[in-house]
Design an enzyme around this catalytic site. Structure first.
Site, mmCIF file in Angstrom:
data_model
loop_
_atom_site.group_PDB
_atom_site.id
_atom_site.type_symbol
_atom_site.label_atom_id
_atom_site.label_comp_id
_atom_site.label_asym_id
_atom_site.label_seq_id
_atom_site.Cartn_x
_atom_site.Cartn_y
_atom_site.Cartn_z
ATOM 1 N N GLU A 423 0.845 -1.184 0.000
ATOM 2 C CA GLU A 423 0.000 0.000 0.000
ATOM 3 C C GLU A 423 0.890 1.249 0.000
ATOM 4 O OE1 GLU A 423 -1.913 0.355 3.772
ATOM 5 O OE2 GLU A 423 -2.634 2.373 3.369
ATOM 6 N N ASP A 496 -0.977 -1.371 6.087
ATOM 7 C CA ASP A 496 -0.904 -0.942 7.487
ATOM 8 C C ASP A 496 -1.987 -1.620 8.318
ATOM 9 O OD1 ASP A 496 1.161 0.682 6.840
ATOM 10 O OD2 ASP A 496 -0.102 2.449 6.493
ATOM 11 N N ASP A 498 -3.970 -0.148 10.157
ATOM 12 C CA ASP A 498 -5.030 0.815 10.476
ATOM 13 C C ASP A 498 -6.271 0.593 9.593
ATOM 14 O OD1 ASP A 498 -4.253 1.637 8.037
ATOM 15 O OD2 ASP A 498 -3.462 3.592 8.658
ATOM 16 N N ASP A 500 -7.507 2.300 7.102
ATOM 17 C CA ASP A 500 -7.271 2.394 5.660
ATOM 18 C C ASP A 500 -6.632 1.121 5.124
ATOM 19 O OD1 ASP A 500 -8.367 4.724 5.062
ATOM 20 O OD2 ASP A 500 -6.487 5.865 4.794
#
Ligand code: 1YM
Length: 629
Positions: A423, A496, A498, A500
């Site tokens: 990403e 990640d 997180d 997103d």
């Protein structure tokens, strides 16, 4: 010198049956298992002809302990009266003369002209012994034969009740002709089942005296039961569609039922003969089906203006039986199982068109389901074509045909290679620095890829990011999918920890589930699990994956500056290597098909238990793990 006690006709008979023994395969296909089973079908066909004539509803077949086979029917009983030309009992002429029985030709719908359709005389010629018994006019007539030659005249051997009629044939296949004389119960069952489904009035009782196995076949539902039976292991989309229409010299019966698969399963029969090679009846049916569904789709606005369903589109998931009763079928093809009568194509086309259009009018829910399924097939077909064109275009552009952003690995040994899908550009850059170039390739993604669940296939597969990904993986999609072309053994998604990152993983997994499911099924897809916390102490960074692990690290090294880990992009090459790319220390979560109920759901499962292998690893290798942290 001419022997004057032999008539020319008699010589012909003899030559005929000798020919059968000289070249048995010409008459029954082979002298192996298939040919052996064919003997039973040839005898049974006479009984089925009686059934088609409406004068027989029961056939009993048994595999006897002495190695013989008995076929018995309750038809009119084979004729036994004197044959006017041969001056012998009609029974003897029928059994000893090849293609005997002028009456055959006049039968309305005979099971003749099939694969071989040569009848009882061929079976007699290929049997060590055969006995035919006929019940008729209160008498039981009988005659026995040895390899086609009568052992005596037709005799009355007993009496039966008045009104009882039928024919019983018992034969011993000649083991000098056949490589095996052992019948297969299930093979015979399949044909008997088929015959009964095609003739709802008929019952077949089959017993194997060797094993004591017994089966009864009777399907009052006929073709409707047939399609249901063919769909028994599938999810049917609707109740069967059935119609029966009479045309000139032909009666056509059709049953249709779609299932949730993508396969096509059409069977044609003519006078109960399975036309494996298809023919004009199947062609007429297919033409009509494509036209009716296209017309309906157009009328209901299911297709865009210039879209047209092709034959393959409307036949995805189709199960259909087309069964014809035809006065004079012509069979063609390699195995004589292709219907050749040219007039039949138009007749079946028009019968199917009118019946199906009427059914669609009366059953709009079913019509919509079928049309929608065909429309989906069209979309998938177009998407696959687009994807292929795109790959072709890319190939034309770049020398290697690979996306420019891909940092490929050097090894060509597929078994050891890995593709990291990363990403964001910055993490992508770090990953390129961190990787082991020999076997790890990096493909950075520009951020979020398109949600393929929401976009139609054409759009989904032609978006640049998705196209790059598919090109890098190498297998293509849809009809062109080829697992042999897979360029990496492991395809690893690295994002990640997180929200997103999770979203990106979900989108990627959705793409895999939707368009590259075999990659998942064959265990090629993984998610690299990123750390949850970073602790800095005495100038050293520690990355941990769970609360538990964090506690342990604090216990061991004392409390430092603990931060929720922000993203892969903030690590340096070495840290990224240690935490997520080094095969010895990274955590990879393999993706399984069972996880795929919903990509979102997959994620909660995924994130829930992904910590397990790492914890296990730490427990088992506590020393190295601590050093790596
Ligand atoms: C177990 C085998 O052969 N049954 C059988 C055969 C015939 C008839 C009835 C029959 C047909 C007709 C008139 C007719 C055969 N007839 C001929 C021939 N079972 C078995 N059952 N009467 C009886 O078709 O008009 C050949 S076989 F030559 F007479 F037509």
């Amino acid at each position: 010198m001419v022997e004057d006690n032999y008539s020319a006709k008699d010589i012909k008979v003899l030559e005929g049956l000798e020919g059968v023994r000289k070249r048995p395969a010409m008459y029954i296909g082979s002298t192996g298992k298939e040919g052996l089973h064919h003997l039973v079908y040839e005898i049974m066909d006479n009984s089925v002809d009686e059934c088609l004539a409406g004068v027989c509803n029961l056939i009993k077949i048994s595999l006897n302990k002495d190695g013989s086979v008995t076929v018995e029917d309750n038809g009119r009983g084979m004729p036994v009266d004197m044959h006017p030309v041969y001056k012998k009992s009609a029974m003897e002429v029928i059994v000893t003369k090849l293609h005997a029985g002028g009456k055959f030709d006049n039968k309305a719908y005979a099971v003749s002209g099939g694969l071989h359709g040569v009848g009882i005389s061929v079976v007699a010629a290929l049997s060590k012994k055969m006995t035919v018994e006929v019940k008729k006019d209160g008498q039981i007539y009988s005659q026995s034969y040895k390899i086609g030659t009568p052992l005596g005249d037709v005799k009355v051997i007993g009496k039966c009740e008045k009104g009882v009629t039928g024919t019983t044939v018992t034969f011993f296949p000649d083991d000098e002709i056949f490589s095996t004389t052992k019948f297969d119960f299930n093979t015979l069952c399949s044909r008997f089942r088929e015959v009964c489904m095609l003739n709802p009035g008929l019952k077949i009782i089959f017993s194997d005296e060797f094993t004591g196995k017994k089966e009864e076949f009777h399907y009052a539902g006929g073709l409707v039961e047939f399609v249901k039976w063919l769909n028994r292991t599938r999810e049917a989309l609707h109740k069967p569609i059935y119609f029966k229409k009479q045309g000139e010299d032909v009666i056509a019966e059709v049953a249709i039922q779609y299932n949730d698969s993508y396969n096509e399963n059409i069977h044609g029969f003519v006078n109960t003969i399975n036309t494996i090679e298809g023919g004009t009846h199947v062609a007429g049916f297919k033409t009509a089906l494509t036209r009716v569904i296209n017309d309906y789709a157009e009328k209901k606005g299911i297709l865009k203006k210039d879209e047209k369903l092709e034959g393959d589109d409307v036949r995805e998931g189709l199960v259909a039986i087309i069964s014809l009763r035809l006065k004079s079928p012509q069979f063609e093809g390699q195995t004589k199982t292709k219907l050749g009568n040219s007039e039949i194509k138009g007749i079946i086309d028009s019968i199917t068109t009118s019946a199906l259009a009427e059914f669609f009018e009366e059953n709009p829910d079913i019509a919509k389901k079928i049309t929608q399924k065909a429309a989906n097939a069209l979309k998938a077909r177009e998407a696959a074509k687009k994807a292929k064109d795109l790959v072709r275009r890319k190939n034309a552009l770049g020398m290697s045909g690979l996306p420019g952003k891909l940092a490929d690995c050097s090894s060509k040994k597929m078994e050891i290679t890995e593709l990291y899908i990363v990403e964001g550009q910055s993490a992508g850059g770090t990953a390129k620095g961190a990787r082991d170039k020999e076997f790890q390739a990096i493909l950075p993604l520009k951020g979020k890829i398109l949600n393929v669940e929401k976009a139609n296939p054409t759009k989904a597969l032609s978006s640049e990011e998705v196209a790059n990904l598919i090109t890098a993986i190498g297998t293509s999609v849809g009809d062109h999918f080829d697992i042999e072309k897979l360029r990496y053994n492991k395809v690893i998604i690295m994002a990640d920890a997180d929200v997103d990152g999770q979203h990106i993983k979900t989108l990627l997994l959705t793409l895999f589930f939707r368009y590259l499911p075999l990659l998942i099924e064959e265990g090629h897809v993984f998610v690299a699990v990123a750390p949850l916390y970073k602790m800095r102490r005495s100038g050293k960074d520690y990355y941990v994956y769970t609360e538990e692990e964090l506690r342990k690290v604090i216990e061991k090294f004392g409390k430092g500056d603990v931060q929720r880990f922000k993203g892969l992009g903030e690590m340096n090459d070495e840290q990224l290597w240690d935490t997520t790319m080094n095969p010895k220390t990274r955590i990879l979560k393999q993706i399984f098909v069972e996880d795929a109920v919903e990509a979102d759901e997959t994620f909660s499962i995924l994130m829930g238990d992904a910590v397990e292998p790492r914890r296990k690893f730490i427990e088992e290798n506590s020393k190295e793990a601590e050093l790596d942290l």
